[in-house]
Design a protein around this motif. Structure first.
Motif, PDB file in Angstrom:
ATOM      1  N   ASP A 127    -111.846 -34.239  19.483  1.00 14.97           N
ATOM      2  CA  ASP A 127    -111.945 -34.126  21.149  1.00 14.97           C
ATOM      3  C   ASP A 127    -113.675 -33.922  21.265  1.00 14.97           C
ATOM      4  O   ASP A 127    -114.184 -34.462  22.082  1.00 14.97           O
ATOM      5  CB  ASP A 127    -111.141 -32.710  21.537  1.00 14.97           C
ATOM      6  CG  ASP A 127    -111.588 -33.009  23.007  1.00 14.97           C
ATOM      7  OD1 ASP A 127    -111.353 -33.887  23.813  1.00 14.97           O
ATOM      8  OD2 ASP A 127    -111.958 -31.830  23.544  1.00 14.97           O
ATOM      9  N   ASN A 130    -115.264 -37.355  20.654  1.00 15.01           N
ATOM     10  CA  ASN A 130    -114.874 -38.140  21.800  1.00 15.01           C
ATOM     11  C   ASN A 130    -116.156 -37.958  22.969  1.00 15.01           C
ATOM     12  O   ASN A 130    -116.634 -38.781  23.548  1.00 15.01           O
ATOM     13  CB  ASN A 130    -113.609 -38.070  22.334  1.00 15.01           C
ATOM     14  CG  ASN A 130    -113.268 -39.068  23.095  1.00 15.01           C
ATOM     15  OD1 ASN A 130    -113.568 -40.325  23.117  1.00 15.01           O
ATOM     16  ND2 ASN A 130    -112.452 -38.689  24.209  1.00 15.01           N
ATOM     17  N   LYS A 133    -119.268 -39.267  21.862  1.00 18.06           N
ATOM     18  CA  LYS A 133    -119.374 -40.469  21.567  1.00 18.06           C
ATOM     19  C   LYS A 133    -120.106 -40.648  20.074  1.00 18.06           C
ATOM     20  O   LYS A 133    -121.005 -41.545  19.831  1.00 18.06           O
ATOM     21  CB  LYS A 133    -120.135 -41.293  22.395  1.00 18.06           C
ATOM     22  CG  LYS A 133    -119.437 -41.401  23.827  1.00 18.06           C
ATOM     23  CD  LYS A 133    -120.422 -42.218  24.681  1.00 18.06           C
ATOM     24  CE  LYS A 133    -119.528 -42.353  26.110  1.00 18.06           C
ATOM     25  NZ  LYS A 133    -118.992 -41.074  26.685  1.00 18.06           N
ATOM     26  N   SER A 150    -103.308 -38.134  20.978  1.00 14.78           N
ATOM     27  CA  SER A 150    -104.657 -37.322  21.411  1.00 14.78           C
ATOM     28  C   SER A 150    -105.689 -38.307  20.824  1.00 14.78           C
ATOM     29  O   SER A 150    -107.121 -37.922  20.497  1.00 14.78           O
ATOM     30  CB  SER A 150    -104.919 -36.282  20.778  1.00 14.78           C
ATOM     31  OG  SER A 150    -104.109 -35.117  21.361  1.00 14.78           O
ATOM     32  N   ASN A 152    -108.676 -41.357  20.197  1.00 13.00           N
ATOM     33  CA  ASN A 152    -109.637 -41.725  20.751  1.00 13.00           C
ATOM     34  C   ASN A 152    -110.380 -42.895  19.968  1.00 13.00           C
ATOM     35  O   ASN A 152    -110.304 -42.814  18.684  1.00 13.00           O
ATOM     36  CB  ASN A 152    -110.569 -40.558  21.363  1.00 13.00           C
ATOM     37  CG  ASN A 152    -111.295 -40.114  20.007  1.00 13.00           C
ATOM     38  OD1 ASN A 152    -112.001 -40.421  19.358  1.00 13.00           O
ATOM     39  ND2 ASN A 152    -110.801 -38.553  20.035  1.00 13.00           N
ATOM     40  N   ARG A 153    -111.195 -43.656  20.629  1.00 11.78           N
ATOM     41  CA  ARG A 153    -111.925 -44.704  19.783  1.00 11.78           C
ATOM     42  C   ARG A 153    -112.990 -44.189  19.064  1.00 11.78           C
ATOM     43  O   ARG A 153    -113.270 -45.049  18.074  1.00 11.78           O
ATOM     44  CB  ARG A 153    -112.576 -45.745  20.951  1.00 11.78           C
ATOM     45  CG  ARG A 153    -113.936 -45.244  21.488  1.00 11.78           C
ATOM     46  CD  ARG A 153    -114.310 -46.258  22.609  1.00 11.78           C
ATOM     47  NE  ARG A 153    -114.669 -47.520  21.962  1.00 11.78           N
ATOM     48  CZ  ARG A 153    -115.525 -47.986  21.287  1.00 11.78           C
ATOM     49  NH1 ARG A 153    -116.620 -47.137  21.293  1.00 11.78           N
ATOM     50  NH2 ARG A 153    -115.615 -49.416  20.884  1.00 11.78           N
ATOM     51  N   TYR A 154    -113.319 -42.851  18.794  1.00  5.72           N
ATOM     52  CA  TYR A 154    -114.364 -42.527  17.928  1.00  5.72           C
ATOM     53  C   TYR A 154    -113.618 -41.932  16.784  1.00  5.72           C
ATOM     54  O   TYR A 154    -114.593 -41.444  15.589  1.00  5.72           O
ATOM     55  CB  TYR A 154    -115.172 -41.674  18.741  1.00  5.72           C
ATOM     56  CG  TYR A 154    -116.291 -42.068  19.759  1.00  5.72           C
ATOM     57  CD1 TYR A 154    -117.072 -42.882  19.716  1.00  5.72           C
ATOM     58  CD2 TYR A 154    -115.443 -42.073  21.073  1.00  5.72           C
ATOM     59  CE1 TYR A 154    -117.867 -43.401  20.643  1.00  5.72           C
ATOM     60  CE2 TYR A 154    -116.268 -42.650  22.083  1.00  5.72           C
ATOM     61  CZ  TYR A 154    -117.383 -43.455  21.849  1.00  5.72           C
ATOM     62  OH  TYR A 154    -118.143 -44.020  22.646  1.00  5.72           O
ATOM     63  N   ARG A 412    -100.844 -43.655  23.111  1.00  7.20           N
ATOM     64  CA  ARG A 412    -102.161 -43.597  23.528  1.00  7.20           C
ATOM     65  C   ARG A 412    -102.333 -44.214  24.908  1.00  7.20           C
ATOM     66  O   ARG A 412    -103.343 -44.106  25.594  1.00  7.20           O
ATOM     67  CB  ARG A 412    -102.883 -44.502  22.485  1.00  7.20           C
ATOM     68  CG  ARG A 412    -102.980 -44.112  21.144  1.00  7.20           C
ATOM     69  CD  ARG A 412    -103.605 -45.197  20.104  1.00  7.20           C
ATOM     70  NE  ARG A 412    -104.992 -45.004  20.309  1.00  7.20           N
ATOM     71  CZ  ARG A 412    -105.882 -44.388  19.421  1.00  7.20           C
ATOM     72  NH1 ARG A 412    -105.339 -43.909  18.332  1.00  7.20           N
ATOM     73  NH2 ARG A 412    -107.197 -44.602  19.668  1.00  7.20           N
TER      74      ARG A 412
END
Length: 414
Positions: A127, A130, A133, A150, A152-154, A412
């Motif tokens: 988190d 994210n 970034k 949960s 995320n793209r990172y 997602r």
């Protein structure tokens, strides 16, 4: 795959052994990071204090691999820049871990983050990544949520998640005709998720499957006598165990004393890993179906050389953490070579779909959910003299056990 059609292979024997003598990087080189000419600094945070049995061998192997990469000429796509892993303890709590992650990014000027052990800590750092970034390569936390609801793209994950490893065990026991099962698992996200996955997968695979009782002791605080006593009263024919570490040792000792495991099929996550089998010693129960790491029998490309180098440097045998740490550095090397940059977006693009040739075999980072296809070894516990081992072992390729793509997309999107 590399955009330059280059195939990355495990570090060669010469490179591995040569890395044993690699000199530490100078402070001047460290300060040159800002100019893009010094080492590529990587922030690694993990539970080195609380989970030392796993995390210390993991760190050892990362250092071994780091030195080997640098001895072989560093990251060639970035002019031969070496890598420098900055290790920090994550405090084993979400709050401490996010503070450490912040310090790594701001004070240590790392290019990205990797590591963590406990599932709740991994979720907290994901988190944080994210929000900031920043790339986060989660190496050990097993929670499904990390790459599902949960996700995320990172954030990317290396180890097979809870669903994958539970599915491997279900495949191994589903044809034994056992329908009445009891469950024991630590009472936090990982244990609860493993139990839920087991019930879901067994219900689909075994007609008449039922759970006759469950025990969820607090992590690190198992009352072995009470837990074994309660399980004995359930009259189950099968037992699904998710306990690990000191909880596992206490549970096995009490279970052996009371005959809990006699004439019962036991499916157990993680028990075959040396981190947890070595403390069991001659108390290792025989015949448990388990995931693990039988390092002495593995003959994949480069694995024997890795074992020899690890033993020569640390005067010890490798653990599952050692394998993971070595694989992770190889994946990082491949990512940086493909990206040709330490910019976050370039590294993300390089990781998505990246295939690395590792000492455990080929591993691909699935672009859909950022879950790698690293697998696990499945077998049965056994005694070899006064020490536990694994027999009837096979490697379960993670690519065959991942969440269905439709489920990933639904989770997602939610």
């Amino acid at each position: 795959m590399s955009t330059r059609d280059e195939t990355f292979r495990p570090l060669s024997r010469r490179t591995i052994l040569g890395g044993l003598a690699a000199a530490p990087l100078s402070l001047a080189a460290s300060r040159a990071v800002a100019q893009g000419t010094g080492p590529i600094r990587i922030g690694e945070l993990n539970s080195y204090g609380r989970m030392a049995a796993f995390a210390v061998p993991y760190r050892n192997a990362m250092q071994l691999a780091q030195d080997a990469v640098n001895k072989a000429g560093g990251i060639k796509a970035l002019g031969g820049r070496p890598i420098e892993i900055v290790f920090r303890d994550d405090g084993s709590t979400p709050g401490d871990a996010t503070r450490v992650a912040e310090e790594l990014l701001t004070r240590e000027n790392v290019a990205f983050l990797c590591g963590t052990f406990l599932s709740n800590v991994g979720l907290a750092v994901a988190d944080f990544a994210n929000q900031r970034k920043a790339l986060f390569l989660a190496t050990e936390p097993l929670t499904d949520a990390l790459t599902m609801g949960s996700g995320n793209r990172y954030t990317f994950r290396v180890r097979p998640n809870t669903y994958m490893q539970t599915r491997m065990l279900v495949d191994a026991v589903k044809d034994r005709g056992i329908k009445r099962w009891a469950i024991v698992a630590p009472n936090y996200e990982y244990g609860q998720s493993a139990a839920a996955n087991f019930k879901r997968l067994m219900a689909a695979a075994v007609p008449g499957f039922e759970v006759v009782g469950e025990q969820f002791p607090a992590l690190g605080k198992v009352d072995a006598g009470a837990t074994v006593g309660a399980l004995s009263q359930m009259k189950a024919d099968g037992l699904f165990n998710v306990l690990f570490g000191a909880d596992l040792t206490a549970f096995v000792r009490e279970g052996n004393t009371r005959g809990l495991f006699e004439k019962r099929t036991v499916a157990s996550l993680l028990t075959g890993e040396p981190e947890y089998m070595i403390p069991l010693g001659d108390e290792t129960p025989e015949g448990w179906v388990t995931t693990g790491y039988p390092w002495e029998t593995i003959d994949t490309n480069g694995h024997k050389e890795f074992v020899a180098a690890y033993r020569a440097r640390f005067n010890d045998t490798p653990r599952l953490g050692s394998l993971l740490g070595y694989v992770v550095v190889g994946m990082i090397r491949d990512m940086l070579e493909k990206a040709g940059s330490t910019e976050t977006e370039a590294m993300i693009a390089a990781l998505e779909g990246l295939t690395s040739q590792t000492i455990a075999g080929p591993v691909t980072m699935r672009a859909l959910d950022h879950q790698s296809t690293l697998g696990a070894w499945i077998g049965e516990t056994a005694l070899n003299g006064r020490q536990g081992t694994m027999r009837r072992v096979r490697y379960a390729d993670g690519a065959n056990y991942m969440f269905p793509e439709a489920e990933v997309k639904a989770a997602r999107k939610a």
